[in-house]
Enzyme design. Structure first.
Site, PDB file in Angstrom:
ATOM      1  CG  ASN A 189       0.296   9.965  -4.476  1.00  0.00           C
ATOM      2  OD1 ASN A 189      -0.895  10.241  -4.493  1.00  0.00           O
ATOM      3  ND2 ASN A 189       0.858   9.332  -3.461  1.00  0.00           N
ATOM      4  NE  ARG A 190      -1.169  12.481 -11.926  1.00  0.00           N
ATOM      5  CZ  ARG A 190      -2.313  12.021 -12.438  1.00  0.00           C
ATOM      6  NH1 ARG A 190      -3.425  12.718 -12.334  1.00  0.00           N
ATOM      7  NH2 ARG A 190      -2.348  10.857 -13.073  1.00  0.00           N
TER       8      ARG A 190
END
Ligand code: PMT
Length: 415
Positions: A222-223
């Protein structure tokens, strides 16, 4: 009371508002002392610079004066000085003394209690913590005389940061380069926090986005940049806590003075948390842990087949759920794109948390990757505090303010 006062935003934290005496000695790295003076000033510290005679051969007082907006002192007996006992006044008024760069000569003098110039007089007269950042030729650093001097200073409570390995001014590659300025600032934070409100406590922080392998080259992730978790680790260190940071891969420099445990997957993060839990007073889960992972990771790189491909995912273990029965203070984060408060409250209850920090990841300047965050802190008893958009470092202190209140009700000892 103003809104700022209500949430303690006007409170001075760590470097902000502190008085730092920066000693600069005669090394080619003296110019890096200017970068340090500038960054400390930008963080709100009042920086008094004292230069030795040989430092004047490398950089000018004007450089430091321009960066700190304060007079720079260079001589023990300065007829222009307002105070006839300048060295005593400077030694007493500083919250912390940092010598960067510190030459072998300065280290030898300090270790032996010599006081033949302003800086060495200050070091002898002070009762404040001292941080030394050595910089010298590699052979000078390795010399048993320098090593014995440093060992003596360490035993007296000095904090020594660096030196680092690398290319030296002599052309030699070795250990002698001044520590990275970020690490020197970290060491100053550590020194200032020695008697902080988390002194004697141990705080376990998780950060970053876990990566779940699909094959040797591909991962589900994820970011998360890790910034929120790293800010929490630094803030806890600066308030005196012993900090363990369990971090998924990030591009960030490990915060100085914390114990960093690198992990990749949710399972590895859970195992690391389980190993540390017995030694911990507070667990803060800022990591974005994958909820699902590929149920099968191929040993070899998956090849294109010309057909659509279906990935089968399975749930990862929930780290906070596994920690539910442990008697730690537990703080979770909730990254939500809808129904922020309702969803965060549900997580707080389900996972048995003391606090949950809900961030609306759709808001401008909030959540993943940004320098700032906009959060609502929800307490176990139902109390809810909505904070404005703040730097992640300030969000970290806001969270820790609430943690301190919870922790102070418990006896010390685990950490
Ligand atoms: O890293 P940055 O770029 O600075 O971004 C910060 C952040 C947005 C990642 C951070 O502020 C944040 O919100 N972290 C939690 C993200 C998240 O995973 O939220 P969640 O709502 O999915 O999980 C709730 C809580 O359970 C979290 O504390 C999480 O760490 C924990 N969890 C989640 C899954 C899992 N398997 N085990 C867990 O313990």
């Amino acid at each position: 009371m103003t809104a700022k006062e209500q949430i303690g935003l006007d409170r001075r934290r760590g470097l902000d508002g502190s008085r730092i005496l920066l000693g600069v000695t005669g090394s080619i790295a003296a110019y890096k002392g200017a970068d340090l003076a500038s960054r400390l000033t930008q963080r709100g510290a009042l920086v008094d610079v004292v230069m030795t005679g040989s430092a004047l051969e490398f950089v000018t007082p004007l450089t430091f004066r321009s960066l700190t907006h304060r007079p720079v002192v260079t001589r023990l007996f300065d007829v222009e000085s307002e105070s006839s006992m300048e060295h005593i006044a400077l030694a007493e008024s500083s919250d912390v003394i940092v010598v960067a760069p510190a030459t072998a000569d300065l280290i030898a003098k300090a270790a032996n209690g010599l006081a033949d110039d302003l800086l060495t007089c200050i070091l002898l007269a002070t009762r404040s913590p001292v941080v030394l950042a050595p910089a010298m030729d590699g052979y000078m650093f390795e010399n048993p005389a320098t090593q014995e001097n440093l060992a003596r200073l360490l035993s007296r409570g000095y904090i020594v940061v660096g030196p680092e390995e690398g290319r030296l001014a002599s052309g030699q590659v070795g250990k002698g380069r001044l520590a990275d300025v970020a690490d020197i600032i970290g060491a100053i934070g550590l020194a200032l926090g020695r008697n902080g409100d988390l002194a004697g406590r141990s705080v376990l922080v998780t950060a970053g986005g876990t990566q779940e392998p699909l094959d040797p080259v591909r991962r589900l992730t994820n970011r998360s940049s890790g910034k929120m978790g790293y800010a929490l680790a630094e803030a806890a260190r600066d308030r005196g806590a012993g900090v363990v940071l369990i971090s998924a891969p990030t591009g960030l420099r490990p915060p100085y003075g914390t114990q960093m445990i690198p992990v990749t997957t949710a399972q590895e993060m859970m195992d690391a948390v389980a190993r540390q839990a017995a030694e911990t007073d507070v667990l803060i889960m800022a990591a974005a842990v994958a909820d699902y992972r590929p149920s099968f990771a191929a040993d070899n790189k998956i090849k294109k087949s010309g057909k659509a491909m279906t990935l089968v995912l399975e749930e990862t273990p929930d780290i906070l759920m596994e920690a539910k029965a442990l008697g730690l203070i537990k703080v979770g984060f909730a990254a939500e794109s809808q129904d922020l408060v309702v969803n965060a409250r549900q997580k707080l209850e389900k996972k048995g948390l003391d606090l949950i920090v809900a961030n609306d990841i759709t808001a401008e300047g909030s959540g993943f990757g940004s320098e700032t965050n906009r959060v609502t802190i929800i307490h176990r008893g139902g109390k809810m505090e909505e904070l404005p958009t703040l730097m992640k470092s300030e969000v970290a202190h806001q969270v820790l303010d609430r943690v301190v209140a919870l922790v102070s009700a418990r006896p010390k000892g685990k950490g």
